[in-house]
Write a protein that holds these residues in place. Structure first.
Motif, PDB file in Angstrom:
ATOM      1  N   ILE A  72       6.870  64.970  73.705  1.00  9.66           N
ATOM      2  CA  ILE A  72       6.991  64.253  74.982  1.00  9.66           C
ATOM      3  C   ILE A  72       8.211  64.736  75.750  1.00  9.66           C
ATOM      4  O   ILE A  72       8.164  64.901  76.981  1.00  9.66           O
ATOM      5  CB  ILE A  72       7.021  62.725  74.757  1.00  9.66           C
ATOM      6  CG1 ILE A  72       5.674  62.261  74.206  1.00  9.66           C
ATOM      7  CG2 ILE A  72       7.373  61.995  76.059  1.00  9.66           C
ATOM      8  CD1 ILE A  72       5.670  60.820  73.730  1.00  9.66           C
ATOM      9  N   TYR A  73       9.300  64.995  75.055  1.00 10.09           N
ATOM     10  CA  TYR A  73      10.495  65.502  75.728  1.00 10.09           C
ATOM     11  C   TYR A  73      10.206  66.859  76.387  1.00 10.09           C
ATOM     12  O   TYR A  73      10.507  67.059  77.566  1.00 10.09           O
ATOM     13  CB  TYR A  73      11.676  65.615  74.759  1.00 10.09           C
ATOM     14  CG  TYR A  73      12.939  66.034  75.468  1.00 10.09           C
ATOM     15  CD1 TYR A  73      13.675  65.112  76.194  1.00 10.09           C
ATOM     16  CD2 TYR A  73      13.366  67.350  75.460  1.00 10.09           C
ATOM     17  CE1 TYR A  73      14.811  65.488  76.891  1.00 10.09           C
ATOM     18  CE2 TYR A  73      14.497  67.747  76.156  1.00 10.09           C
ATOM     19  CZ  TYR A  73      15.217  66.811  76.870  1.00 10.09           C
ATOM     20  OH  TYR A  73      16.328  67.194  77.561  1.00 10.09           O
ATOM     21  N   ALA A  74       9.603  67.757  75.638  1.00 11.21           N
ATOM     22  CA  ALA A  74       9.289  69.089  76.182  1.00 11.21           C
ATOM     23  C   ALA A  74       8.330  68.971  77.369  1.00 11.21           C
ATOM     24  O   ALA A  74       8.528  69.606  78.412  1.00 11.21           O
ATOM     25  CB  ALA A  74       8.696  69.979  75.091  1.00 11.21           C
ATOM     26  N   TYR A  75       7.295  68.157  77.216  1.00  7.35           N
ATOM     27  CA  TYR A  75       6.326  67.935  78.307  1.00  7.35           C
ATOM     28  C   TYR A  75       7.047  67.431  79.551  1.00  7.35           C
ATOM     29  O   TYR A  75       6.832  67.929  80.665  1.00  7.35           O
ATOM     30  CB  TYR A  75       5.270  66.926  77.849  1.00  7.35           C
ATOM     31  CG  TYR A  75       4.403  66.394  78.973  1.00  7.35           C
ATOM     32  CD1 TYR A  75       3.243  67.068  79.354  1.00  7.35           C
ATOM     33  CD2 TYR A  75       4.747  65.225  79.648  1.00  7.35           C
ATOM     34  CE1 TYR A  75       2.448  66.587  80.389  1.00  7.35           C
ATOM     35  CE2 TYR A  75       3.959  64.744  80.682  1.00  7.35           C
ATOM     36  CZ  TYR A  75       2.811  65.416  81.045  1.00  7.35           C
ATOM     37  OH  TYR A  75       2.035  64.948  82.069  1.00  7.35           O
ATOM     38  N   SER A  76       7.908  66.449  79.365  1.00  4.94           N
ATOM     39  CA  SER A  76       8.600  65.827  80.495  1.00  4.94           C
ATOM     40  C   SER A  76       9.534  66.803  81.200  1.00  4.94           C
ATOM     41  O   SER A  76       9.585  66.855  82.436  1.00  4.94           O
ATOM     42  CB  SER A  76       9.394  64.609  80.009  1.00  4.94           C
ATOM     43  OG  SER A  76       8.529  63.666  79.421  1.00  4.94           O
ATOM     44  N   ARG A  77      10.259  67.585  80.422  1.00  6.89           N
ATOM     45  CA  ARG A  77      11.173  68.567  81.032  1.00  6.89           C
ATOM     46  C   ARG A  77      10.391  69.634  81.784  1.00  6.89           C
ATOM     47  O   ARG A  77      10.763  70.026  82.885  1.00  6.89           O
ATOM     48  CB  ARG A  77      12.079  69.201  79.967  1.00  6.89           C
ATOM     49  CG  ARG A  77      13.085  68.231  79.359  1.00  6.89           C
ATOM     50  CD  ARG A  77      14.108  67.703  80.347  1.00  6.89           C
ATOM     51  NE  ARG A  77      15.096  68.753  80.583  1.00  6.89           N
ATOM     52  CZ  ARG A  77      15.697  68.985  81.735  1.00  6.89           C
ATOM     53  NH1 ARG A  77      15.423  68.241  82.792  1.00  6.89           N
ATOM     54  NH2 ARG A  77      16.579  69.949  81.860  1.00  6.89           N
ATOM     55  N   LEU A  78       9.267  70.074  81.195  1.00  4.03           N
ATOM     56  CA  LEU A  78       8.436  71.070  81.876  1.00  4.03           C
ATOM     57  C   LEU A  78       7.821  70.515  83.159  1.00  4.03           C
ATOM     58  O   LEU A  78       7.517  71.260  84.084  1.00  4.03           O
ATOM     59  CB  LEU A  78       7.342  71.585  80.941  1.00  4.03           C
ATOM     60  CG  LEU A  78       7.839  72.480  79.803  1.00  4.03           C
ATOM     61  CD1 LEU A  78       6.731  72.720  78.787  1.00  4.03           C
ATOM     62  CD2 LEU A  78       8.361  73.799  80.359  1.00  4.03           C
ATOM     63  N   ARG A  79       7.642  69.200  83.218  1.00  7.27           N
ATOM     64  CA  ARG A  79       7.104  68.549  84.416  1.00  7.27           C
ATOM     65  C   ARG A  79       8.194  68.214  85.427  1.00  7.27           C
ATOM     66  O   ARG A  79       7.927  67.600  86.448  1.00  7.27           O
ATOM     67  CB  ARG A  79       6.363  67.263  84.038  1.00  7.27           C
ATOM     68  CG  ARG A  79       5.119  67.501  83.225  1.00  7.27           C
ATOM     69  CD  ARG A  79       4.020  67.998  84.134  1.00  7.27           C
ATOM     70  NE  ARG A  79       2.774  68.061  83.402  1.00  7.27           N
ATOM     71  CZ  ARG A  79       1.926  69.062  83.485  1.00  7.27           C
ATOM     72  NH1 ARG A  79       2.169  70.070  84.272  1.00  7.27           N
ATOM     73  NH2 ARG A  79       0.823  69.059  82.791  1.00  7.27           N
TER      74      ARG A  79
END
Length: 125
Positions: A72-79
Motif C-alpha cells: 500500500i505504501y508503494a502504491y500510494s507513493r507511485l500515485r
C-alpha cells in the motif's frame, strides 16, 4: 523492516546510525515498523515521519501485514501521495488486513474511511 531487521541489516543497534548508513547506501525512504506502536518513515529529502497504528476491530490473522503495509505504501507513493499520507494508508490497510484471514481485499476508499473513523479528522477529501 522492523527494528530487529534494521539492526541486523546494518550490524548496529543505534537507529540513527543505521538510518544514516542506509541513506549513504542510496535509499531515499526507509520504513521501520513497530507493530501496534506504528512506524517511522525516514526520508533522505523530507525528514522523519511518525505514523500511528490503527486499532483493528477484531484480530484474525497478522500474517502478511508487513507485506500489506509495503504494498500500500508503494502504491500510494507511485500515485503521488505525500509520505505521511502514504504511511497512514499503509498503516490503516495493515490494520484492516488483521481483521480477516487471507489477503487484504478492500479498496483504497475503504482504507481512507478507516483513517477518517479512527482519527476523527478529514485527512483525505
Amino acid at each position: 523492516c522492523d527494528q530487529n531487521e534494521l539492526n541486523y541489516i546494518t550490524n548496529s543497534k543505534n537507529t540513527g546510525k543505521s538510518i544514516e548508513l542506509l541513506k549513504r547506501w542510496g535509499l531515499e525512504e526507509i520504513i521501520v515498523t513497530n507493530g501496534s506502536y506504528g512506524s517511522t518513515i525516514y526520508s533522505k529529502s523530507e525528514g522523519e515521519f511518525n505514523i500511528p497504528s490503527f486499532k483493528p476491530n477484531r484480530f484474525k490473522d497478522t500474517t502478511g501485514c508487513g507485506d500489506t503495509y509495503t504494498a500500500i505504501y508503494a502504491y500510494s507513493r507511485l500515485r503521488g501521495y505525500p509520505i505521511y499520507k502514504a504511511g497512514l494508508l499503509a498503516s490503516a490497510g495493515a490494520s484492516l488486513k488483521i481483521e480477516r484471514i487471507g489477503p487484504l481485499s478492500t479498496s483504497i476508499e475503504c482504507i481512507k474511511e478507516k483513517i477518517k473513523e479512527d482519527s476523527k479528522q478529514r485527512i483525505f477529501n
